[in-house]
Design a protein around this motif. Structure first.
Motif, mmCIF file in Angstrom:
data_model
loop_
_atom_site.group_PDB
_atom_site.id
_atom_site.type_symbol
_atom_site.label_atom_id
_atom_site.label_comp_id
_atom_site.label_asym_id
_atom_site.label_seq_id
_atom_site.Cartn_x
_atom_site.Cartn_y
_atom_site.Cartn_z
ATOM 1 N N GLU A 10 0.845 -1.192 0.000
ATOM 2 C CA GLU A 10 0.000 0.000 0.000
ATOM 3 C C GLU A 10 0.882 1.243 0.000
ATOM 4 O O GLU A 10 1.836 1.351 0.779
ATOM 5 C CB GLU A 10 -0.949 0.022 1.198
ATOM 6 N N ILE A 11 0.536 2.183 -0.875
ATOM 7 C CA ILE A 11 1.278 3.441 -0.997
ATOM 8 C C ILE A 11 0.398 4.565 -0.471
ATOM 9 O O ILE A 11 -0.722 4.768 -0.953
ATOM 10 C CB ILE A 11 1.657 3.730 -2.456
ATOM 11 N N LEU A 43 -2.583 6.499 10.174
ATOM 12 C CA LEU A 43 -2.233 5.684 11.340
ATOM 13 C C LEU A 43 -2.928 4.324 11.295
ATOM 14 O O LEU A 43 -2.341 3.310 11.691
ATOM 15 C CB LEU A 43 -2.605 6.414 12.637
ATOM 16 N N GLU A 44 -4.153 4.310 10.813
ATOM 17 C CA GLU A 44 -4.904 3.051 10.714
ATOM 18 C C GLU A 44 -4.216 2.077 9.771
ATOM 19 O O GLU A 44 -4.159 0.868 10.023
ATOM 20 C CB GLU A 44 -6.337 3.318 10.234
ATOM 21 N N ILE A 45 -3.672 2.591 8.670
ATOM 22 C CA ILE A 45 -2.970 1.744 7.705
ATOM 23 C C ILE A 45 -1.648 1.255 8.289
ATOM 24 O O ILE A 45 -1.289 0.082 8.170
ATOM 25 C CB ILE A 45 -2.733 2.507 6.388
ATOM 26 N N MET A 105 -3.311 2.227 -3.606
ATOM 27 C CA MET A 105 -2.862 3.590 -3.360
ATOM 28 C C MET A 105 -3.903 4.333 -2.533
ATOM 29 O O MET A 105 -5.088 4.309 -2.853
ATOM 30 C CB MET A 105 -2.617 4.320 -4.686
ATOM 31 N N SER A 106 -3.441 4.970 -1.465
ATOM 32 C CA SER A 106 -4.314 5.810 -0.641
ATOM 33 C C SER A 106 -3.841 7.243 -0.815
ATOM 34 O O SER A 106 -2.728 7.594 -0.410
ATOM 35 C CB SER A 106 -4.234 5.387 0.822
ATOM 36 N N ILE A 107 -4.686 8.059 -1.427
ATOM 37 C CA ILE A 107 -4.280 9.411 -1.824
ATOM 38 C C ILE A 107 -5.000 10.470 -0.983
ATOM 39 O O ILE A 107 -6.215 10.397 -0.776
ATOM 40 C CB ILE A 107 -4.576 9.642 -3.316
ATOM 41 N N ASP A 108 -4.225 11.440 -0.482
ATOM 42 C CA ASP A 108 -4.767 12.583 0.272
ATOM 43 C C ASP A 108 -5.629 12.163 1.454
ATOM 44 O O ASP A 108 -6.704 12.727 1.695
ATOM 45 C CB ASP A 108 -5.572 13.500 -0.663
ATOM 46 N N ILE A 109 -5.164 11.168 2.179
ATOM 47 C CA ILE A 109 -5.935 10.707 3.329
ATOM 48 C C ILE A 109 -5.568 11.522 4.576
ATOM 49 O O ILE A 109 -4.548 12.211 4.612
ATOM 50 C CB ILE A 109 -5.707 9.197 3.603
#
Length: 276
Positions: free
Chosen positions: A124-125, A165-167, A155-159
């Motif tokens: 995961e990015i 922290l959850e990831i 991909m997790s963008i602008d979270i």
């Protein structure tokens, strides 16, 4: 007091200088830039104090700026807030990377590394949409398809920070791909959270993971093998041990060391001492 996070502009000029000496027109184009570098990087005080954010940066300052009395104070890391998720033991066989989605970060290598790892290891990015170039994103997407790893890379963008922290707390390994990072703040944060690091050999990131076994790779094959090893060997005890190693970067230590330097400057100026 000059706190230096790096000398990237000078490093860039050294890397590309041959390119701009290929022709007379390119030399003319590049000359104003070289002149600006020489002007703006002259010491701005009679007796400046240079502080580098890593030994790697200190060496660059010596090599490029010819300044040989700089000191090293690592950047402040909020280790406490990341240690709060250290006790999360319900972790997946997951590798995370936190980075801008730009060329120098080498994120396009992730699909190939993923293809060298077992299918049960996911990647995961966590990134930002700022500065993302369409062609680079297309190249990355194509490589995911070429290596048949689309389903294993997310991909997790602008979270938000909370989502980040959850990831992190569900992941076992942190992968850092940039070759010559001047420090590597995201590495220290991930390690404080209990992730086991895998970083490229060279640059300030090596200082962050110093003393941590199975953390430095030279080739993509090395990186994949270290990821597999760390996923398999991850335990709460090992994660806790590495997290404690990151306390040397704690923001309180940074404040103490910077206060000492500021007090030194005050003393040289004949002023009364400061109170921390």
């Amino acid at each position: 007091i000059n706190y230096m996070h790096g000398v990237a502009s000078l490093k860039l000029s050294n890397n590309v200088i041959k390119k701009y000496e290929e022709s007379f027109l390119k030399k003319i184009y590049f000359q104003p830039y070289k002149s600006l570098l020489k002007t703006y990087l002259k010491p701005s005080f009679d007796t400046p104090i240079y502080v580098a954010n890593s030994e790697y940066t200190k060496n660059k300052i010596e090599t490029i700026l010819k300044i040989f009395n700089s000191r090293v104070i690592y950047p402040p890391v909020d280790t406490e807030i990341y240690e709060k998720i250290l006790s999360s033991y319900n972790r997946k066989n997951q590798v995370i990377t936190i980075s801008r989605f730009t060329k120098e970060k080498n994120l396009e290598l992730i699909p190939q590394i993923a293809s060298l790892c077992p299918d049960d290891i996911k990647f995961e990015i966590i990134t930002s949409s700022v500065g993302v170039k369409k062609d680079f994103l297309q190249e990355f997407t194509k490589k995911c398809k070429d290596y048949d790893v689309q389903s294993r890379i997310k991909m997790s963008i602008d979270i938000s920070f909370e989502e980040k922290l959850e990831i992190i707390k569900k992941s076992k390994v942190y992968l850092h791909l940039m070759e010559e990072e001047h420090f590597g703040l995201s590495i220290s944060e991930a390690c404080s959270s209990g992730c086991l690091p895998v970083v490229k050999n060279g640059g300030g990131q090596v200082e962050v993971v110093r003393g941590i076994p199975d953390s430095i790779y030279n080739s993509l094959e090395d990186a994949a093998q270290l990821i597999v090893n760390n996923v398999k060997s991850w335990t709460p005890t090992k994660a806790s041990s590495i997290s404690k190693m990151m306390r040397k970067f704690d923001k309180k230590k940074f404040s103490t060391k910077m206060f000492e330097i500021i007090s030194e400057v005050y003393a040289k100026k004949g002023k009364s001492s400061l109170t921390q």
